[in-house]
Scaffold this motif. Structure first.
Motif, mmCIF file in Angstrom:
data_model
loop_
_atom_site.group_PDB
_atom_site.id
_atom_site.type_symbol
_atom_site.label_atom_id
_atom_site.label_comp_id
_atom_site.label_asym_id
_atom_site.label_seq_id
_atom_site.Cartn_x
_atom_site.Cartn_y
_atom_site.Cartn_z
ATOM 1 N N ARG A 42 -16.355 1.072 43.145
ATOM 2 C CA ARG A 42 -17.210 0.607 44.248
ATOM 3 C C ARG A 42 -18.670 0.958 43.998
ATOM 4 O O ARG A 42 -19.563 0.400 44.652
ATOM 5 C CB ARG A 42 -16.737 1.204 45.574
ATOM 6 C CG ARG A 42 -16.909 2.706 45.720
ATOM 7 C CD ARG A 42 -16.349 3.177 47.065
ATOM 8 N NE ARG A 42 -16.618 4.590 47.338
ATOM 9 C CZ ARG A 42 -15.859 5.589 46.942
ATOM 10 N NH1 ARG A 42 -14.750 5.339 46.219
ATOM 11 N NH2 ARG A 42 -16.164 6.840 47.239
ATOM 12 N N ALA B 88 -14.711 9.262 38.459
ATOM 13 C CA ALA B 88 -14.304 9.515 39.839
ATOM 14 C C ALA B 88 -15.477 9.576 40.796
ATOM 15 O O ALA B 88 -16.589 9.962 40.430
ATOM 16 C CB ALA B 88 -13.527 10.827 39.912
ATOM 17 N N GLY B 89 -15.176 9.257 42.058
ATOM 18 C CA GLY B 89 -16.110 9.496 43.140
ATOM 19 C C GLY B 89 -16.031 10.935 43.610
ATOM 20 O O GLY B 89 -15.326 11.765 43.017
ATOM 21 N N ASP C 128 -11.023 10.430 46.582
ATOM 22 C CA ASP C 128 -11.466 9.968 45.264
ATOM 23 C C ASP C 128 -10.908 10.882 44.177
ATOM 24 O O ASP C 128 -10.341 10.432 43.179
ATOM 25 C CB ASP C 128 -13.000 9.999 45.167
ATOM 26 C CG ASP C 128 -13.690 8.873 45.912
ATOM 27 O OD1 ASP C 128 -13.135 7.764 45.958
ATOM 28 O OD2 ASP C 128 -14.786 9.104 46.432
ATOM 29 N N SER D 43 -8.004 10.198 41.369
ATOM 30 C CA SER D 43 -8.363 10.299 39.954
ATOM 31 C C SER D 43 -7.420 11.228 39.201
ATOM 32 O O SER D 43 -7.020 10.939 38.070
ATOM 33 C CB SER D 43 -9.812 10.781 39.825
ATOM 34 O OG SER D 43 -10.685 9.871 40.435
ATOM 35 N N ASN E 193 -11.656 3.517 35.765
ATOM 36 C CA ASN E 193 -12.776 3.640 36.690
ATOM 37 C C ASN E 193 -12.271 3.673 38.123
ATOM 38 O O ASN E 193 -12.056 2.633 38.742
ATOM 39 C CB ASN E 193 -13.759 2.478 36.484
ATOM 40 C CG ASN E 193 -15.019 2.621 37.332
ATOM 41 O OD1 ASN E 193 -15.248 3.644 37.969
ATOM 42 N ND2 ASN E 193 -15.839 1.584 37.327
ATOM 43 N N GLN E 194 -12.068 4.873 38.660
ATOM 44 C CA GLN E 194 -11.669 4.997 40.057
ATOM 45 C C GLN E 194 -12.831 4.687 40.993
ATOM 46 O O GLN E 194 -12.625 4.250 42.120
ATOM 47 C CB GLN E 194 -11.138 6.425 40.309
ATOM 48 C CG GLN E 194 -10.608 6.678 41.716
ATOM 49 C CD GLN E 194 -11.697 7.062 42.724
ATOM 50 O OE1 GLN E 194 -12.775 7.536 42.352
ATOM 51 N NE2 GLN E 194 -11.426 6.834 44.005
ATOM 52 N N TYR E 195 -14.053 4.884 40.521
ATOM 53 C CA TYR E 195 -15.265 4.785 41.347
ATOM 54 C C TYR E 195 -15.913 3.410 41.204
ATOM 55 O O TYR E 195 -17.135 3.276 41.216
ATOM 56 C CB TYR E 195 -16.235 5.880 40.900
ATOM 57 C CG TYR E 195 -17.243 6.350 41.925
ATOM 58 C CD1 TYR E 195 -17.034 6.276 43.288
ATOM 59 C CD2 TYR E 195 -18.434 6.929 41.490
ATOM 60 C CE1 TYR E 195 -17.965 6.746 44.202
ATOM 61 C CE2 TYR E 195 -19.376 7.409 42.390
ATOM 62 C CZ TYR E 195 -19.141 7.315 43.742
ATOM 63 O OH TYR E 195 -20.064 7.788 44.644
ATOM 64 N N GLY F 281 -19.336 10.706 38.127
ATOM 65 C CA GLY F 281 -19.624 9.485 38.867
ATOM 66 C C GLY F 281 -21.073 9.056 38.789
ATOM 67 O O GLY F 281 -21.376 7.897 38.503
ATOM 68 N N HIS F 282 -22.001 9.975 39.028
ATOM 69 C CA HIS F 282 -23.413 9.606 39.082
ATOM 70 C C HIS F 282 -23.940 9.193 37.707
ATOM 71 O O HIS F 282 -24.663 8.197 37.584
ATOM 72 C CB HIS F 282 -24.249 10.774 39.630
ATOM 73 C CG HIS F 282 -23.952 11.098 41.053
ATOM 74 N ND1 HIS F 282 -24.037 12.364 41.574
ATOM 75 C CD2 HIS F 282 -23.555 10.300 42.082
ATOM 76 C CE1 HIS F 282 -23.711 12.331 42.856
ATOM 77 N NE2 HIS F 282 -23.416 11.095 43.182
ATOM 78 N N HIS G 199 -18.464 17.410 41.198
ATOM 79 C CA HIS G 199 -17.018 17.375 41.415
ATOM 80 C C HIS G 199 -16.461 18.775 41.627
ATOM 81 O O HIS G 199 -15.557 18.976 42.453
ATOM 82 C CB HIS G 199 -16.316 16.718 40.220
ATOM 83 C CG HIS G 199 -16.457 15.236 40.184
ATOM 84 N ND1 HIS G 199 -16.497 14.511 39.012
ATOM 85 C CD2 HIS G 199 -16.578 14.312 41.182
ATOM 86 C CE1 HIS G 199 -16.621 13.225 39.294
ATOM 87 N NE2 HIS G 199 -16.675 13.079 40.601
#
Length: 377
Positions: free
Chosen positions: A256, A225-226, A231, A235, A252-254, A200-201, A44
């Motif tokens: 997807r 976040a993504g 993203d 966030s 949870n913005q991420y 995110g990961h 990020h």
């Protein structure tokens, strides 16, 4: 670019920036009293600087760069232990590329390789496993490094080695976990953080609930976040809206990519192979309880620490940071990279003094890559 361009839409980014500015003004954020948001993940940090979000965002928002780069948080003592293993006769030491140039107290792994050690860069623990199959006369050691993102692949390599009965493959386990250092930062009375951008990961593996304590026990919002610009902007806006409403939640913005409860297969592999260490040393943070993983007794034959009597299985030396190196202060958000007296002078990507200038996720590397000489001035 399909599946990426929609997250780099300039019009959407402009609208998000305007809403961030409106919400920041509502909160009363200013340069004198900014809202401090820590992005935990080094990926990020690089996205923020790559897309210029630090310059585009409202003046009252301050990004604090957290300890989310696994190479950066590795203390010099662990690098020295890697080199000690690599220099043993008959050892092939396998590592990810980022770790090759991290300085120990006297050498890096790359310098040890130049001096004759058999150090090889690999892309996966499975590459190291294949070397062990093809070279039964060698002791092949994989440098198990990283947060929960890379931990499952190492676990699966160990279980595969056990099924095959390989006796010349071990892992030097330096896998670490995200929640514990965040707690250590929140317990630091000198840290003034208003919210978090969650990794995110890592969250793809562990889900979002391991962060519940941040909201429930400390009253701080966190948004997973993504990595694309919209993203991150969305966030930040989600964090600000929580602050404006006086609430603290895990969001949870991420979604997807990140499932609420994580990846059950990966979590099962980790639980099978690893257990918590009583404590583990972090660069800049010292020993943190239950923040590292070690290989369970069931798989002790694949534990390089046990096989070579090194690291926490041996006598560990106390190794101080290089004189003038401020990696610890930068990594814990107490200092920005350009404030380090060595930044761009005694420490550059070509001649790094600290790990944060080496790693592709290091904050110093981000400032240098996207700010260059301007950041050093």
């Amino acid at each position: 670019m399909k599946f990426a361009s929609e997250f780099r839409d300039p019009a959407l980014a402009k609208a998000l920036l305007a809403e961030i500015a409106r919400t920041a003004d509502e909160i009363g954020a200013t340069k004198q009293k900014p809202v401090s948001i820590m992005e935990i993940c080094g990926g990020h940090t690089h996205s923020i600087f790559r897309y210029g979000l630090d310059r585009l965002i409202h003046d009252g928002i301050e990004f604090i760069h957290g300890p989310g780069c696994p190479v950066c948080v590795l203390p010099r003592a662990r690098v020295d232990e890697c080199i000690e293993i690599a220099q043993k006769p008959g050892v092939v030491f396998c590592t990810f590329g980022d770790a090759m140039r991290v300085p120990g107290s006297t050498l890096s792994l790359l310098q040890a390789k130049a001096a004759g050690a058999d150090v090889r860069m690999v892309y996966s623990p499975l590459d190291a496993l294949e070397i062990a199959r093809r070279s039964p006369e060698k002791e092949v050691v994989f440098f198990g490094l990283g947060f929960e993102t890379t931990t499952p692949s190492t676990a699966l390599a160990i279980t595969q080695a056990a099924r095959e009965g390989l006796t010349n493959f071990t892992v030097f386990c330096n896998h670490i976990t995200v929640p514990e250092p965040i707690k250590a930062l929140l317990d630091d009375p000198h840290m003034c953080l208003d919210g978090f951008i969650g990794p995110g990961h890592v969250s793809m593996v562990i889900g979002i609930h391991p962060y519940d304590f941040i909201a429930e026990d400390y009253g701080k919002p966190i948004v997973v976040a993504g990595f694309e610009p919209t993203d991150l902007l969305q966030s930040v806006l989600m964090v600000l809206r929580q602050i404006a409403r006086g609430v603290a939640r895990v969001e949870n913005q991420y979604a997807r990519v990140v499932p609420e409860h994580g990846n059950t297969v990966s979590l099962a592999a980790m639980a099978e192979v690893y257990e918590k260490r009583p404590s583990f040393e972090w660069r800049g943070l010292g020993e943190i309880d239950a923040s590292g993983l070690r290989i369970r007794d069931k798989y002790r034959a694949f534990d390089a620490e046990e096989k070579f009597g090194i690291g926490y299985a041996g006598v560990r030396a106390v190794v101080e940071e290089a004189e003038g190196c401020a990696c610890g202060a930068v990594m814990t958000g107490r200092m920005k990279p350009p404030a380090c007296p060595q930044f761009g002078k005694g420490c550059t990507p070509e001649m790094p003094l600290g790990a944060l200038m080496v790693s592709s996720e290091g904050a110093c590397a981000a400032y240098w890559q996207y700010g260059g000489a301007r950041a050093a001035e």
